[in-house]
Design an enzyme around this catalytic site. Structure first.
Site, PDB file in Angstrom:
ATOM      1  N   ASP A 112      90.789  82.166 113.241  1.00  0.00           N
ATOM      2  CA  ASP A 112      89.533  81.907 112.535  1.00  0.00           C
ATOM      3  C   ASP A 112      89.479  82.656 111.199  1.00  0.00           C
ATOM      4  OD1 ASP A 112      86.691  80.973 112.617  1.00  0.00           O
ATOM      5  OD2 ASP A 112      86.288  83.129 112.628  1.00  0.00           O
TER       6      ASP A 112
ATOM      7  N   GLU B  26      92.346  78.456 110.126  1.00  0.00           N
ATOM      8  CA  GLU B  26      91.209  77.982 109.346  1.00  0.00           C
ATOM      9  C   GLU B  26      91.261  78.705 108.009  1.00  0.00           C
ATOM     10  OE1 GLU B  26      86.349  77.715 109.454  1.00  0.00           O
ATOM     11  OE2 GLU B  26      87.353  79.555 110.004  1.00  0.00           O
TER      12      GLU B  26
END
Ligand code: CA
Ligand code: CA
Length: 516
Positions: A223, A264
């Site tokens: 993330d 990401e």
């Protein structure tokens, strides 16, 4: 006392050697998945909204384990679980309170082990979200640092005695003032940034990643990696130090056999897809063009045609995901037009890049009724048309159900030949049986008006994909220097007319073999 191996009898030495060898192999167990499994299609699953097994109205790991046949039937080779670790938010899960445990809402570590085992038995790999940049403010380490400036965990976060000035991250000051100094929170006060320059923090994450790898996880979705390290008020996004550190974690993960990492990294996905950083990254920017192309926008079709001419094929393509900034659910983007929907799906499922299907996308799930923002796109899965539960739970669903539940649900689509799910299943099948589609080249790509055409090649296998987004049939030239087209697949449900008349029916996708 010194260890003198030459004083030990041979049998003991052999036993020791065996023990060391066994320990090394026990730490890095061989993968049970096929080499390259991660080139197949993935599904992104929000466990909270997927399937509830115990009637509390909240999706859980056992609910997922019980529905793996449904995923295997669809043909996906991997699933990405949004955070399943213990969290303070009791929703999306990105506010982690324990990096090495399962959120009680979702089950136990034993449930996790059972899920991995059942997924592997079906040839499906499991990756999970891992949040490196921050913990929850409720995390015990941060709570200790917050209450006590002398805490051993104070230096695990970004504390300043004087609040730094002049910062602006997406229109917000990321520094949070407390009675004992200010802390950095890129994603808001409940999620304080770790001090990723502190070796103890890096070690903590390494050990946490190993914790899941040793249990059999097949990789991670990392993330927000461009936010790991900030330098100053101006230099906070995608710093060289963040890229370097991300590469460090990727190398650790890939020291285990057959693992996959997808990052990401919204600003520079092409860079993060490099082998030395993540090896995989979401193709942010492409998703904006997919629904537009499906609705016939010539410029978007052109951008789609060009995308993988430059972009690395290790990117991960998607039409929408769990974040509102990437767009609404595909159903709402195309205003429920099923023809456009199918064209959008074909647009990214046949291109290079690993496709990530957002849960419910394959049955045309709409946003959750009456909700807005992120909760709107994270509703409970429509298993049946049951108006109170959607077949998602035997209790009361924790969140409003999809707006088009009456017409679009898994039970109604599984046996229906022309359903959206059948269409997704067909395209995934072609991707699975033709390596040219999953890992081949991308050649002769063109957008002629509203027609997209390209060739994918893998060894002697050559596949030609043509998508006509227009409401009119289109003339099309076959690619030069290759064999005669032999039709493999035509949809949605239209008669293939090529090569007889050299035209492609309106709003259709056609897949040809071009082998000699
Ligand atoms: Ca439950
Ligand atoms: Ca950070």
């Amino acid at each position: 006392m010194f260890f003198k191996p030459y004083l030990l009898p041979k049998a003991v030495l052999f036993a020791l050697a065996f023990l060391f060898a066994f320990q090394a192999s026990a730490q890095h167990k061989p993968s049970l998945l096929q080499e390259g499994w991660h080139r197949g299609a993935f599904m992104e699953i929000f466990v909270r909204s997927w399937r509830d097994s115990n009637g509390d109205g909240i999706g859980d790991l056992n609910g997922l384990t019980q529905s793996l046949d449904h995923l295997q039937d669809l043909g996906v080779k991997g699933i990405w679980l949004m955070p399943i670790t213990t969290s303070a938010d009791h929703d999306h899960g990105y506010a982690t309170t324990d990096f090495r445990n399962i959120d009680p809402d979702y089950g136990t570590l034993a449930d996790f082990d059972a899920l991995i085992k059942a997924a592997h038995a079906r040839g499906i790999g499991v990756i999970m979200d891992y949040v490196l940049n921050h913990s929850a403010s409720d995390h015990p380490f941060f709570q200790d640092a917050l209450r006590n400036p002398q805490s051993p965990y104070r230096n695990w976060y970004e504390w300043r005695q004087e609040k730094p000035m002049g910062w602006d991250i997406w229109g917000r000051d990321p520094w949070v003032v407390t009675p004992h100094g200010s802390y950095l929170a890129t994603f808001g006060a409940p999620m304080p940034d770790f001090n990723m320059r502190n070796p103890a923090v890096v070690k903590y994450h390494e050990d946490s990643l190993r914790f899941w790898l040793d249990r059999g996880i097949d990789g991670f979705r990392l993330d927000a990696v461009p936010h790991l390290i900030e330098n100053n008020a101006k230099d906070w996004n995608d710093q060289p130090e963040s890229r370097q550190l991300t590469g460090h974690f990727t190398r650790l993960i890939k020291s285990y056999p057959n693992k996959y990492v997808v990052c990401e990294a919204t600003a520079e996905p092409h860079v993060y897809a490099r082998e030395d950083i993540c090896g995989g990254a979401f193709a942010f920017g492409l998703e904006n063009q997919i629904a537009k192309a499906a609705q016939g926008e010539a410029l978007a079709i052109q951008k789609v045609a060009q995308y993988y001419q430059k972009a690395p094929h290790t990117l991960a393509s998607f039409a929408s995901n769990h974040d509102q900034f990437a767009g609404k659910r595909l159903w709402d983007q195309v205003s429920g037009n099923e023809t456009h929907y199918k064209l959008a799906a074909a647009t990214y499922l046949l291109l290079p890049g690993t496709p990530f299907i957002y849960y419910g996308e394959e049955i045309g799930m709409a946003g959750a009724k009456g909700l807005t923002d992120d909760p709107f796109i994270r509703g409970p899965y429509s298993w049946t048309h049951h108006t109170q539960t959607a077949g998602f739970t035997t209790g009361k669903p924790y969140r409003a159900l999809a707006g088009n539940l009456a017409t679009h649900h898994a039970a109604g689509q599984i046996q229906t030949p022309n359903s959206l799910r059948a269409f997704y299943k067909d395209l995934i099948k072609w991707r699975n049986v033709r390596p040219s589609l999953s890992q081949g080249t991308y050649e002769q790509a063109s957008a002629q008006g509203q027609v997209l055409s390209y060739v994918r090649r893998w060894g002697s296998e050559v596949t030609w994909v043509v998508i006509n987004y227009s409401t009119q049939p289109a003339e099309i030239q076959k690619p030069s220097g290759l064999g005669q087209p032999r039709l493999l697949y035509a949809a949605p449900a239209s008669e293939p007319s090529f090569p007889k008349q050299g035209t492609i029916p309106a709003q259709s996708v056609q897949i040809f073999s071009l082998e000699p």
